[in-house]
Design a protein around this motif. Structure first.
Motif, mmCIF file in Angstrom:
data_model
loop_
_atom_site.group_PDB
_atom_site.id
_atom_site.type_symbol
_atom_site.label_atom_id
_atom_site.label_comp_id
_atom_site.label_asym_id
_atom_site.label_seq_id
_atom_site.Cartn_x
_atom_site.Cartn_y
_atom_site.Cartn_z
ATOM 1 N N SER A 82 12.747 -49.444 -26.743
ATOM 2 C CA SER A 82 12.022 -48.119 -27.267
ATOM 3 C C SER A 82 12.211 -47.118 -25.859
ATOM 4 O O SER A 82 11.901 -47.583 -24.842
ATOM 5 C CB SER A 82 10.699 -48.008 -27.886
ATOM 6 N N TRP A 83 12.517 -45.842 -26.164
ATOM 7 C CA TRP A 83 12.642 -44.874 -25.366
ATOM 8 C C TRP A 83 12.240 -43.622 -25.788
ATOM 9 O O TRP A 83 12.499 -43.461 -26.919
ATOM 10 C CB TRP A 83 13.677 -44.628 -24.409
ATOM 11 N N TRP A 113 12.815 -47.644 -22.233
ATOM 12 C CA TRP A 113 13.270 -49.133 -22.334
ATOM 13 C C TRP A 113 12.364 -49.853 -22.285
ATOM 14 O O TRP A 113 12.444 -50.883 -21.538
ATOM 15 C CB TRP A 113 14.376 -49.163 -21.333
ATOM 16 N N SER A 146 10.224 -54.951 -26.825
ATOM 17 C CA SER A 146 9.470 -55.680 -27.892
ATOM 18 C C SER A 146 9.801 -56.672 -28.700
ATOM 19 O O SER A 146 11.230 -56.811 -28.913
ATOM 20 C CB SER A 146 8.869 -54.246 -28.712
ATOM 21 N N GLU A 166 10.534 -39.789 -39.946
ATOM 22 C CA GLU A 166 11.428 -41.042 -39.076
ATOM 23 C C GLU A 166 12.514 -41.390 -40.007
ATOM 24 O O GLU A 166 12.785 -40.648 -40.930
ATOM 25 C CB GLU A 166 10.354 -42.436 -39.497
ATOM 26 N N GLU A 207 16.440 -43.699 -39.828
ATOM 27 C CA GLU A 207 17.065 -45.007 -39.321
ATOM 28 C C GLU A 207 18.227 -45.052 -39.917
ATOM 29 O O GLU A 207 18.580 -44.971 -41.089
ATOM 30 C CB GLU A 207 16.145 -46.117 -39.820
ATOM 31 N N PHE A 233 14.084 -43.503 -35.130
ATOM 32 C CA PHE A 233 13.181 -42.623 -34.336
ATOM 33 C C PHE A 233 12.353 -42.175 -35.051
ATOM 34 O O PHE A 233 12.052 -42.238 -36.333
ATOM 35 C CB PHE A 233 14.097 -41.287 -33.823
ATOM 36 N N ILE A 292 9.988 -40.576 -30.069
ATOM 37 C CA ILE A 292 10.413 -42.078 -29.587
ATOM 38 C C ILE A 292 11.687 -42.505 -30.328
ATOM 39 O O ILE A 292 11.386 -42.474 -31.634
ATOM 40 C CB ILE A 292 9.177 -42.837 -29.527
ATOM 41 N N CYS A 293 12.720 -43.100 -29.694
ATOM 42 C CA CYS A 293 13.902 -43.788 -30.260
ATOM 43 C C CYS A 293 13.626 -45.151 -30.295
ATOM 44 O O CYS A 293 13.085 -45.752 -29.050
ATOM 45 C CB CYS A 293 15.152 -43.160 -29.722
ATOM 46 N N PHE A 294 14.354 -45.999 -31.104
ATOM 47 C CA PHE A 294 14.088 -47.476 -31.090
ATOM 48 C C PHE A 294 15.673 -48.056 -31.245
ATOM 49 O O PHE A 294 16.308 -47.763 -32.239
ATOM 50 C CB PHE A 294 13.161 -47.870 -32.069
ATOM 51 N N THR A 340 16.931 -51.819 -32.164
ATOM 52 C CA THR A 340 16.477 -53.100 -32.687
ATOM 53 C C THR A 340 17.702 -54.123 -33.136
ATOM 54 O O THR A 340 18.466 -53.463 -33.909
ATOM 55 C CB THR A 340 15.639 -53.201 -33.750
#
Length: 319
Positions: A44-45, A68, A71, A250, A252, A275, A310-312, A314
């Protein structure tokens, strides 16, 4: 009660019509009940901001970097007929997450910082638990519509360590002032937040066995309870913020590969980019750290807030 009755009628009518249509799910292999388990890893960042206002005027802004942060997560997916339930939990690794930048706006111009400090930001913990319930509504042979309702709880904490202060004797902060070094933990900030959510996902089988999913989520309400400790004040001070009635969104995008050339394969790899963004305001109280009765004192002229984006990224495996 009226909503539940109408939803029951809708599900019954949809199921009746669906059973008479030639959809892309194999009727021979269709199972009324299934359970799948997914494991995830990612990064995540972004940033989380901590805000303070006096009489509606911003006087402080602290920016906690999220750079960065790795998780791990686990997800259980339960399906029964067209119903789907998801329980998911994740935890981030406690590492240095970037920097903490602390701006004060105490002079006449509220857009120019009067004081500034910089510290190393360490993520001490970040645990998240979520639950959602929804419907899988196939639309033809390659499309599936998935509306869901859910709730999420998260607890996270940062520490600001070492670094320096730049406090001008007069005038606004320019960045050219001498740096006064500080050592050890200077600030810590902990949030316990929860929110309900309404989501809509569209899944598309691009070309077997590859699919794409796009999800949009609305957060109609968000609540945070936060503790903010300032250890180098004289005396040290702890702030308690109760932030209510926040709102956020959010999003995705997920690309998945099935291990079989079947849309209903139980195993799949996936990669998703997501995000989250929100903003929330509320009250703040304070007390002295150390000797005393520990009572928080609230000054109604001060308010607090928090916002984030925040962005993710995965990668996961569902089996």
């Amino acid at each position: 009660m009226k909503f539940l009755r109408n939803m029951t009628i809708f599900i019954f009518l949809y199921t009746t019509m669906f059973n008479s249509l030639p959809v892309g799910f194999s009727q021979e292999k269709k199972v009324s009940f299934s359970f799948n388990l997914a494991t995830e890893t990612g990064f995540s960042w972004g940033s989380v901001e901590e805000l303070v206002y006096q009489e509606g005027r911003q006087i402080s802004r602290l920016v906690w970097d999220v750079r960065w942060v790795p998780s791990l997560g686990i997800k259980g997916v339960l399906k029964y007929c067209w119903l789907i339930g998801i329980v998911e939990a994740s935890t981030a690794f406690p590492i240095r997450s970037g920097a903490l930048k602390d701006f004060d706006y105490l002079l006449e111009d509220p857009t120019k910082p009067s004081h500034y400090s910089w510290h190393e930001a360490y993520l001490d913990k970040d645990m998240c638990l979520g639950f959602s319930l929804g419907l899988q509504l196939p639309l033809g042979e390659i499309w599936v519509l998935v509306p869901r309702v859910g709730v999420t709880y998260q607890n996270r904490k940062w520490s600001g360590q070492n670094g320096y202060l730049q406090y001008p004797n007069t005038g606004y902060w320019t960045g050219n002032e001498s740096q006064q070094s500080v050592a050890g933990t200077v600030i810590s900030y902990e949030q316990a937040l929860w929110y309900p959510s309404l989501s809509l996902a569209v899944e598309w089988l691009i070309s077997s066995p590859i699919g794409l999913s796009v999800l949009a989520t609305w957060i109609p309400y968000l609540e945070i309870q936060a503790l903010d400790n300032h250890f180098i004040r004289n005396p040290p001070v702890q702030f308690y913020d109760r932030l209510l009635n926040g709102m956020g969104i959010e999003g995705e995008v997920k690309l998945f590969w099935y291990n079989e050339e079947k849309y209903i394969s139980k195993e799949s790899w996936y990669m998703k980019l997501a995000f989250r963004s929100f903003s929330v305001m509320g009250t703040t109280s304070s007390r002295t750290i150390g000797l005393g009765d520990g009572t928080f004192i609230r000054d109604s002229s001060y308010t607090a807030g928090s916002r984030e984006i925040i962005c993710f990224l995965t990668i996961g495996f569902l089996k």
